[in-house]
Design a protein around this motif. Structure first.
Motif, PDB file in Angstrom:
ATOM      1  N   ASP A 118      39.660  29.068  30.444  1.00 42.44           N
ATOM      2  CA  ASP A 118      38.868  30.243  30.113  1.00 42.44           C
ATOM      3  C   ASP A 118      39.754  31.466  29.928  1.00 42.44           C
ATOM      4  OD1 ASP A 118      36.544  31.728  29.678  1.00 42.44           O
ATOM      5  OD2 ASP A 118      36.402  32.299  31.779  1.00 42.44           O
ATOM      6  N   SER A 119      40.694  31.660  30.845  1.00 45.77           N
ATOM      7  CA  SER A 119      41.600  32.805  30.758  1.00 45.77           C
ATOM      8  C   SER A 119      42.503  32.716  29.533  1.00 45.77           C
ATOM      9  CB  SER A 119      42.454  32.891  32.031  1.00 45.77           C
ATOM     10  OG  SER A 119      43.363  33.953  31.970  1.00 45.77           O
ATOM     11  N   SER A 120      42.911  31.505  29.159  1.00 42.26           N
ATOM     12  CA  SER A 120      43.860  31.329  28.054  1.00 42.26           C
ATOM     13  C   SER A 120      43.234  31.554  26.677  1.00 42.26           C
ATOM     14  CB  SER A 120      44.470  29.923  28.112  1.00 42.26           C
ATOM     15  OG  SER A 120      45.206  29.754  29.310  1.00 42.26           O
ATOM     16  N   LEU A 294      30.619  35.988  41.092  1.00 45.92           N
ATOM     17  CA  LEU A 294      31.700  36.555  40.285  1.00 45.92           C
ATOM     18  C   LEU A 294      31.578  36.153  38.814  1.00 45.92           C
ATOM     19  CD1 LEU A 294      34.901  36.217  42.508  1.00 45.92           C
ATOM     20  CD2 LEU A 294      33.979  38.324  41.540  1.00 45.92           C
ATOM     21  N   ILE A 295      31.115  34.938  38.581  1.00 44.54           N
ATOM     22  CA  ILE A 295      31.024  34.436  37.206  1.00 44.54           C
ATOM     23  C   ILE A 295      29.731  34.869  36.528  1.00 44.54           C
ATOM     24  CG2 ILE A 295      30.803  32.330  35.824  1.00 44.54           C
ATOM     25  CD1 ILE A 295      32.743  31.003  37.808  1.00 44.54           C
ATOM     26  N   PHE A 296      28.606  34.778  37.231  1.00 51.12           N
ATOM     27  CA  PHE A 296      27.316  34.966  36.583  1.00 51.12           C
ATOM     28  C   PHE A 296      26.902  36.428  36.433  1.00 51.12           C
ATOM     29  CE2 PHE A 296      26.824  30.478  37.251  1.00 51.12           C
ATOM     30  CZ  PHE A 296      25.959  30.083  36.243  1.00 51.12           C
ATOM     31  N   ILE A 297      27.139  37.259  37.437  1.00 50.33           N
ATOM     32  CA  ILE A 297      26.646  38.636  37.374  1.00 50.33           C
ATOM     33  C   ILE A 297      27.243  39.411  36.191  1.00 50.33           C
ATOM     34  CG2 ILE A 297      26.609  40.858  38.587  1.00 50.33           C
ATOM     35  CD1 ILE A 297      26.219  39.322  41.186  1.00 50.33           C
ATOM     36  N   LEU A 312      30.273  50.532  30.011  1.00 51.97           N
ATOM     37  CA  LEU A 312      30.911  49.599  30.942  1.00 51.97           C
ATOM     38  C   LEU A 312      31.214  48.232  30.340  1.00 51.97           C
ATOM     39  CD1 LEU A 312      28.918  50.290  34.257  1.00 51.97           C
ATOM     40  CD2 LEU A 312      31.262  50.970  33.727  1.00 51.97           C
ATOM     41  N   ASP A 313      30.860  48.015  29.076  1.00 49.73           N
ATOM     42  CA  ASP A 313      31.011  46.683  28.484  1.00 49.73           C
ATOM     43  C   ASP A 313      32.444  46.165  28.568  1.00 49.73           C
ATOM     44  OD1 ASP A 313      28.369  46.529  27.947  1.00 49.73           O
ATOM     45  OD2 ASP A 313      28.524  46.798  25.783  1.00 49.73           O
ATOM     46  N   LYS A 314      33.420  47.000  28.203  1.00 51.26           N
ATOM     47  CA  LYS A 314      34.816  46.548  28.207  1.00 51.26           C
ATOM     48  C   LYS A 314      35.301  46.275  29.623  1.00 51.26           C
ATOM     49  CE  LYS A 314      36.462  48.689  23.928  1.00 51.26           C
ATOM     50  NZ  LYS A 314      37.461  49.596  23.327  1.00 51.26           N
ATOM     51  N   VAL A 315      34.893  47.123  30.559  1.00 55.03           N
ATOM     52  CA  VAL A 315      35.309  46.925  31.956  1.00 55.03           C
ATOM     53  C   VAL A 315      34.768  45.607  32.489  1.00 55.03           C
ATOM     54  CG1 VAL A 315      35.182  47.858  34.303  1.00 55.03           C
ATOM     55  CG2 VAL A 315      35.424  49.409  32.351  1.00 55.03           C
ATOM     56  N   TYR A 320      35.350  39.486  33.930  1.00 55.84           N
ATOM     57  CA  TYR A 320      35.033  38.057  33.899  1.00 55.84           C
ATOM     58  C   TYR A 320      35.926  37.244  32.958  1.00 55.84           C
ATOM     59  CZ  TYR A 320      32.139  38.515  29.620  1.00 55.84           C
ATOM     60  OH  TYR A 320      31.685  38.742  28.335  1.00 55.84           O
ATOM     61  N   THR A 321      36.742  37.899  32.128  1.00 55.15           N
ATOM     62  CA  THR A 321      37.664  37.126  31.285  1.00 55.15           C
ATOM     63  C   THR A 321      39.082  37.078  31.835  1.00 55.15           C
ATOM     64  OG1 THR A 321      38.169  39.070  29.913  1.00 55.15           O
ATOM     65  CG2 THR A 321      36.380  37.631  29.173  1.00 55.15           C
ATOM     66  N   VAL A 322      39.493  38.109  32.583  1.00 49.61           N
ATOM     67  CA  VAL A 322      40.875  38.204  33.066  1.00 49.61           C
ATOM     68  C   VAL A 322      40.960  38.109  34.592  1.00 49.61           C
ATOM     69  CG1 VAL A 322      42.983  39.595  33.048  1.00 49.61           C
ATOM     70  CG2 VAL A 322      41.454  39.646  31.062  1.00 49.61           C
ATOM     71  N   ILE A 323      40.118  38.881  35.289  1.00 42.89           N
ATOM     72  CA  ILE A 323      40.236  38.995  36.744  1.00 42.89           C
ATOM     73  C   ILE A 323      39.618  37.801  37.476  1.00 42.89           C
ATOM     74  CG2 ILE A 323      39.779  40.454  38.746  1.00 42.89           C
ATOM     75  CD1 ILE A 323      41.656  41.685  36.682  1.00 42.89           C
ATOM     76  N   THR A 324      38.403  37.407  37.096  1.00 44.91           N
ATOM     77  CA  THR A 324      37.702  36.330  37.816  1.00 44.91           C
ATOM     78  C   THR A 324      38.471  35.012  37.846  1.00 44.91           C
ATOM     79  OG1 THR A 324      35.545  37.320  37.368  1.00 44.91           O
ATOM     80  CG2 THR A 324      35.575  34.985  37.912  1.00 44.91           C
TER      81      THR A 324
END
Length: 359
Positions: A118-120, A294-297, A312-315, A320-324
């Protein structure tokens, strides 16, 4: 004083960056007005055959400030390396330690693989964009990025349901746990998760590819995603947006509610009936609930509403794409004593093998 053809701009980095972002918004507004005018003409003069002419998209990224871009590149590069290191440590530990050859850790290793995948899909493009002032992505690459992003994201959502089933069986049928959650059952849960993710992504892309894209081509994001791309279609997208919200957002909400209810039932069962190993069972379920949230919210915030732009969309997207994907292995390793002990044994074996080779 007039500028020469090669003189420096008469604005600071931050101001130039903000002007670039404003310029992108003005270009998009220009195209939207032009498309609206064409739609009015189409209504008056009859239907027109609109086809896709866009060959690439321009990504505005997270910021236009060069100094801030360098800072964010360093931060996200460290996060990405940590994601790979943490998740592959879990995968390697589960594979090499025979004590972890149980259904729960088999599923945990598969979750770690999903986190890396997912991160890649998005982070490398984010890192490259932070090093370049002009960030572009071809139309075909954009479609592929969205397909794999929703493919893996959908698989993860269904996979978490499989992990909840594993915990339910472990608590309610402890004597039959290994019989029910055998190798075939675990492989079946993994295969169904990937199939569910593929179906979800295929539907999303099928709905998107039927739309024509003839301008504008500026995405106010750091990667291609459905809510931003669909807004660039040069036709009315209201019906398609509703279909996508139902296919993505409503599905996320339903799965999230099912998971919460199942974990509440499991926790009640642990508190009222389990005596041996209660603390370990509570810790395991608490860990999985944290991962689910962490994934769903953040995902529900993005996809379970009409595709409108929010500050807040970018934050939320970064979360969920980088931090989670980085936090998931930390949550499991820090709260799971058995996993921590297994990682210590793995490190000890590696160090011992290294010393043995030197001698």
């Amino acid at each position: 004083m007039k500028q020469g053809p090669y003189s420096a701009p008469l604005c600071g980095d931050f101001i130039c960056g903000e002007l670039g972002a404003v310029e992108g918004e003005l270009v998009n507004t220009h195209w939207e007005l032009q498309i609206e005018a064409e739609n009015i003409l189409n209504t008056q003069n009859g239907p027109q055959n609109l086809t896709t002419t866009v060959t690439e998209f321009v990504l505005l990224g997270l910021t236009q400030s060069p100094d801030l871009q360098i800072f964010l590149f360093i931060i996200f590069f460290i996060v990405y390396l940590t994601t790979w290191l943490g998740n592959f440590t879990i995968i390697t530990t589960v594979i090499t330690d025979h004590r972890l050859h149980t259904p729960m850790y088999f599923l945990l290793a598969n979750l770690a693989f999903l986190d890396v995948s997912d991160s890649s899909v998005t982070t490398p493009k984010l890192l490259l964009g932070l090093l370049n002032q002009r960030k572009t992505i071809s139309f075909n690459e954009c479609i592929l990025q969205m397909f794999f992003y929703h493919f893996i994201g959908g698989a993860m959502a269904f996979f978490l349901v499989g992990m909840a089933i594993d915990r339910y069986v472990a608590i309610h049928k402890p004597l039959k746990y290994l019989i029910i959650m055998n190798h075939s059952m675990c492989m079946g849960l993994v295969a169904l998760a990937w199939l569910g993710g593929f179906t979800h992504s295929a539907v999303q892309m099928g709905l998107l590819l039927q739309l024509p894209f003839c301008g504008p081509n500026i995405l106010d994001n750091f990667y291609c995603d459905v809510p931003q791309v669909i807004k660039l279609a040069c036709t009315d997208t209201h019906v398609v947006e509703l279909q996508m919200v139902f296919n993505g957002g409503v599905l996320l909400v339903v799965v999230f509610i099912i998971l919460l209810i199942s974990y509440i039932i499991i926790l009640v069962k642990i508190r009222t009936h389990v005596t041996d190993g209660k603390h370990k069972a509570l810790s395991t379920c608490g860990t999985q609930i944290a991962v689910v949230c962490l994934i769903f919210i953040p995902s529900i915030f993005i996809y379970a509403r009409p595709f409108k732009k929010f500050t807040l969309d970018k934050v939320v997207s970064v979360i969920y794409t980088v931090i989670t994907p980085m936090l998931n292995p930390m949550i499991y390793t820090l709260r799971n004593a058995e996993m921590k002990n297994a990682i210590r044994r793995l490190i000890s074996r590696m160090l011992f093998s290294g010393k043995k080779l030197k001698t």
